[in-house]
Design a protein around this motif. Structure first.
Motif, PDB file in Angstrom:
ATOM      1  N   MET A   1       0.836  -1.174   0.000  1.00  0.00           N
ATOM      2  CA  MET A   1       0.000   0.000   0.000  1.00  0.00           C
ATOM      3  C   MET A   1       0.888   1.247   0.000  1.00  0.00           C
ATOM      4  SD  MET A   1      -3.273   0.750   2.462  1.00  0.00           S
ATOM      5  CE  MET A   1      -3.837  -0.900   2.638  1.00  0.00           C
ATOM      6  N   ASP A   2       0.473   2.234  -0.701  1.00  0.00           N
ATOM      7  CA  ASP A   2       1.194   3.493  -0.821  1.00  0.00           C
ATOM      8  C   ASP A   2       0.990   4.330   0.451  1.00  0.00           C
ATOM      9  OD1 ASP A   2       2.344   5.810  -1.629  1.00  0.00           O
ATOM     10  OD2 ASP A   2       1.219   6.025  -3.481  1.00  0.00           O
ATOM     11  N   VAL A   3       1.931   5.238   0.736  1.00  0.00           N
ATOM     12  CA  VAL A   3       1.858   6.103   1.921  1.00  0.00           C
ATOM     13  C   VAL A   3       0.621   6.993   1.847  1.00  0.00           C
ATOM     14  CG1 VAL A   3       3.041   7.938   3.171  1.00  0.00           C
ATOM     15  CG2 VAL A   3       4.353   6.061   2.218  1.00  0.00           C
ATOM     16  N   LYS A   4       0.326   7.497   0.658  1.00  0.00           N
ATOM     17  CA  LYS A   4      -0.854   8.357   0.492  1.00  0.00           C
ATOM     18  C   LYS A   4      -2.139   7.578   0.777  1.00  0.00           C
ATOM     19  CE  LYS A   4       1.182  11.555  -2.820  1.00  0.00           C
ATOM     20  NZ  LYS A   4       1.096  12.126  -4.158  1.00  0.00           N
ATOM     21  N   GLU A   5      -2.198   6.337   0.324  1.00  0.00           N
ATOM     22  CA  GLU A   5      -3.383   5.518   0.564  1.00  0.00           C
ATOM     23  C   GLU A   5      -3.564   5.261   2.065  1.00  0.00           C
ATOM     24  OE1 GLU A   5      -3.243   1.957  -1.746  1.00  0.00           O
ATOM     25  OE2 GLU A   5      -2.943   3.032  -3.626  1.00  0.00           O
ATOM     26  N   GLU A   6      -2.453   5.010   2.772  1.00  0.00           N
ATOM     27  CA  GLU A   6      -2.526   4.777   4.214  1.00  0.00           C
ATOM     28  C   GLU A   6      -2.975   6.043   4.927  1.00  0.00           C
ATOM     29  OE1 GLU A   6      -0.054   2.518   6.454  1.00  0.00           O
ATOM     30  OE2 GLU A   6       0.427   1.071   4.910  1.00  0.00           O
ATOM     31  N   ALA A   7      -2.520   7.203   4.474  1.00  0.00           N
ATOM     32  CA  ALA A   7      -2.919   8.474   5.092  1.00  0.00           C
ATOM     33  C   ALA A   7      -4.418   8.693   4.905  1.00  0.00           C
ATOM     34  CB  ALA A   7      -2.126   9.624   4.503  1.00  0.00           C
ATOM     35  N   LYS A   8      -4.928   8.383   3.702  1.00  0.00           N
ATOM     36  CA  LYS A   8      -6.364   8.525   3.446  1.00  0.00           C
ATOM     37  C   LYS A   8      -7.156   7.571   4.333  1.00  0.00           C
ATOM     38  CE  LYS A   8      -6.041  10.051  -1.354  1.00  0.00           C
ATOM     39  NZ  LYS A   8      -6.327   9.698  -2.751  1.00  0.00           N
ATOM     40  N   LYS A   9      -6.649   6.351   4.508  1.00  0.00           N
ATOM     41  CA  LYS A   9      -7.330   5.359   5.342  1.00  0.00           C
ATOM     42  C   LYS A   9      -7.377   5.840   6.796  1.00  0.00           C
ATOM     43  CE  LYS A   9      -7.223   0.447   6.385  1.00  0.00           C
ATOM     44  NZ  LYS A   9      -6.501  -0.798   6.224  1.00  0.00           N
ATOM     45  N   GLY A  10      -6.264   6.407   7.279  1.00  0.00           N
ATOM     46  CA  GLY A  10      -6.212   6.933   8.643  1.00  0.00           C
ATOM     47  C   GLY A  10      -7.141   8.116   8.823  1.00  0.00           C
ATOM     48  N   THR A  11      -7.223   8.982   7.828  1.00  0.00           N
ATOM     49  CA  THR A  11      -8.110  10.140   7.888  1.00  0.00           C
ATOM     50  C   THR A  11      -9.562   9.684   7.928  1.00  0.00           C
ATOM     51  OG1 THR A  11      -6.490  11.415   6.639  1.00  0.00           O
ATOM     52  CG2 THR A  11      -8.700  12.304   6.742  1.00  0.00           C
TER      53      THR A  11
ATOM     54  N   ASN B   1     -17.403  11.431  13.958  1.00  0.00           N
ATOM     55  CA  ASN B   1     -18.845  11.304  13.721  1.00  0.00           C
ATOM     56  C   ASN B   1     -19.520  10.503  14.825  1.00  0.00           C
ATOM     57  OD1 ASN B   1     -18.784  12.824  11.375  1.00  0.00           O
ATOM     58  ND2 ASN B   1     -18.470  11.041  10.048  1.00  0.00           N
ATOM     59  N   GLU B   2     -18.890   9.424  15.266  1.00  0.00           N
ATOM     60  CA  GLU B   2     -19.448   8.630  16.368  1.00  0.00           C
ATOM     61  C   GLU B   2     -19.464   9.439  17.665  1.00  0.00           C
ATOM     62  OE1 GLU B   2     -17.574   4.820  16.803  1.00  0.00           O
ATOM     63  OE2 GLU B   2     -17.720   4.411  14.662  1.00  0.00           O
ATOM     64  N   PHE B   3     -18.419  10.226  17.891  1.00  0.00           N
ATOM     65  CA  PHE B   3     -18.346  11.060  19.085  1.00  0.00           C
ATOM     66  C   PHE B   3     -19.460  12.099  19.087  1.00  0.00           C
ATOM     67  CE2 PHE B   3     -16.564  14.683  21.481  1.00  0.00           C
ATOM     68  CZ  PHE B   3     -16.401  14.055  22.707  1.00  0.00           C
ATOM     69  N   LYS B   4     -19.688  12.740  17.935  1.00  0.00           N
ATOM     70  CA  LYS B   4     -20.772  13.723  17.817  1.00  0.00           C
ATOM     71  C   LYS B   4     -22.127  13.063  18.059  1.00  0.00           C
ATOM     72  CE  LYS B   4     -18.389  16.722  14.521  1.00  0.00           C
ATOM     73  NZ  LYS B   4     -18.346  17.181  13.119  1.00  0.00           N
ATOM     74  N   ALA B   5     -22.315  11.867  17.556  1.00  0.00           N
ATOM     75  CA  ALA B   5     -23.579  11.159  17.754  1.00  0.00           C
ATOM     76  C   ALA B   5     -23.791  10.835  19.231  1.00  0.00           C
ATOM     77  CB  ALA B   5     -23.602   9.879  16.926  1.00  0.00           C
ATOM     78  N   MET B   6     -22.736  10.436  19.931  1.00  0.00           N
ATOM     79  CA  MET B   6     -22.855  10.115  21.353  1.00  0.00           C
ATOM     80  C   MET B   6     -23.220  11.367  22.149  1.00  0.00           C
ATOM     81  SD  MET B   6     -20.022   8.787  24.079  1.00  0.00           S
ATOM     82  CE  MET B   6     -19.266  10.405  24.169  1.00  0.00           C
ATOM     83  N   ILE B   7     -22.576  12.494  21.828  1.00  0.00           N
ATOM     84  CA  ILE B   7     -22.860  13.733  22.550  1.00  0.00           C
ATOM     85  C   ILE B   7     -24.296  14.173  22.302  1.00  0.00           C
ATOM     86  CG2 ILE B   7     -22.310  16.194  22.627  1.00  0.00           C
ATOM     87  CD1 ILE B   7     -19.408  15.463  22.265  1.00  0.00           C
ATOM     88  N   SER B   8     -24.765  14.036  21.086  1.00  0.00           N
ATOM     89  CA  SER B   8     -26.110  14.500  20.763  1.00  0.00           C
ATOM     90  C   SER B   8     -27.194  13.638  21.399  1.00  0.00           C
ATOM     91  CB  SER B   8     -26.299  14.546  19.242  1.00  0.00           C
ATOM     92  OG  SER B   8     -26.248  13.241  18.702  1.00  0.00           O
ATOM     93  N   LYS B   9     -26.878  12.415  21.791  1.00  0.00           N
ATOM     94  CA  LYS B   9     -27.863  11.546  22.447  1.00  0.00           C
ATOM     95  C   LYS B   9     -28.088  11.944  23.907  1.00  0.00           C
ATOM     96  CE  LYS B   9     -27.020   7.423  19.712  1.00  0.00           C
ATOM     97  NZ  LYS B   9     -26.507   6.058  19.741  1.00  0.00           N
TER      98      LYS B   9
ATOM     99  N   LYS C   1     -10.655   6.937   9.277  1.00  0.00           N
ATOM    100  CA  LYS C   1     -10.909   6.436  10.630  1.00  0.00           C
ATOM    101  C   LYS C   1     -11.122   7.588  11.600  1.00  0.00           C
ATOM    102  CE  LYS C   1      -8.431   2.052  10.274  1.00  0.00           C
ATOM    103  NZ  LYS C   1      -7.308   1.264  10.783  1.00  0.00           N
ATOM    104  N   ALA C   2     -10.351   8.658  11.444  1.00  0.00           N
ATOM    105  CA  ALA C   2     -10.486   9.819  12.317  1.00  0.00           C
ATOM    106  C   ALA C   2     -11.854  10.470  12.115  1.00  0.00           C
ATOM    107  CB  ALA C   2      -9.370  10.823  12.051  1.00  0.00           C
ATOM    108  N   LYS C   3     -12.292  10.581  10.859  1.00  0.00           N
ATOM    109  CA  LYS C   3     -13.608  11.163  10.587  1.00  0.00           C
ATOM    110  C   LYS C   3     -14.718  10.292  11.163  1.00  0.00           C
ATOM    111  CE  LYS C   3     -12.466  13.799   6.459  1.00  0.00           C
ATOM    112  NZ  LYS C   3     -12.697  13.980   5.023  1.00  0.00           N
ATOM    113  N   ALA C   4     -14.571   8.986  11.034  1.00  0.00           N
ATOM    114  CA  ALA C   4     -15.573   8.077  11.582  1.00  0.00           C
ATOM    115  C   ALA C   4     -15.633   8.202  13.101  1.00  0.00           C
ATOM    116  CB  ALA C   4     -15.251   6.637  11.179  1.00  0.00           C
ATOM    117  N   PHE C   5     -14.468   8.323  13.747  1.00  0.00           N
ATOM    118  CA  PHE C   5     -14.424   8.481  15.193  1.00  0.00           C
ATOM    119  C   PHE C   5     -15.124   9.772  15.607  1.00  0.00           C
ATOM    120  CE2 PHE C   5     -12.296  10.340  18.887  1.00  0.00           C
ATOM    121  CZ  PHE C   5     -12.582   9.370  19.843  1.00  0.00           C
TER     122      PHE C   5
END
Length: 111
Positions: free
Chosen positions: A1-11, A19-27, A13-17
């Motif tokens: 896997m390319d470094v750029k692809e890994e960076a996109k994959k990590g980003t 989004n889940e955090f915002k959903a928990m706070i809003s509940k 995961k951060a966005k998903a985290f």
């Protein structure tokens, strides 16, 4: 896997985290948790007072008037100079205080 692809994959995961955090706070879970922590702190103060001010004096009376929290095992005595000032502090294991805290915990657990 390319470094750029890994960076996109990590980003992703951060966005998903986030989004889940915002959903928990809003509940409203965070507000419920904060109220629980505040009530637990107040209850802990009540139990600490119960142990220190009501239970421990009875235990001290049963043990012959010894202050329970002063029970300790002195490893090294304090050293005083001619003027009576402390040169080297005492080193001690304060097991009476530990027993008091354990009693405090048991009362909280029973409650």
């Amino acid at each position: 896997m390319d470094v750029k692809e890994e960076a996109k994959k990590g980003t992703g995961k951060a966005k998903a985290f986030l989004n889940e955090f915002k959903a928990m706070i809003s509940k409203g879970n965070v507000v419920d948790m904060a109220v629980g922590v505040i009530i637990a702190t107040a209850f802990s103060n009540i139990v600490t007072s119960l142990v220190n001010d009501i239970i421990m004096p009875f235990i001290s009376m049963i043990t012959g008037g010894i202050d329970f929290e002063d029970w300790k095992w002195v490893l090294k005595e304090e050293v005083l100079d001619e003027a009576g000032e402390v040169v080297t502090s005492e080193v001690a294991v304060t097991y009476g205080n530990f027993i008091s805290i354990v009693l405090n915990f048991l009362i909280v657990a029973l409650s």
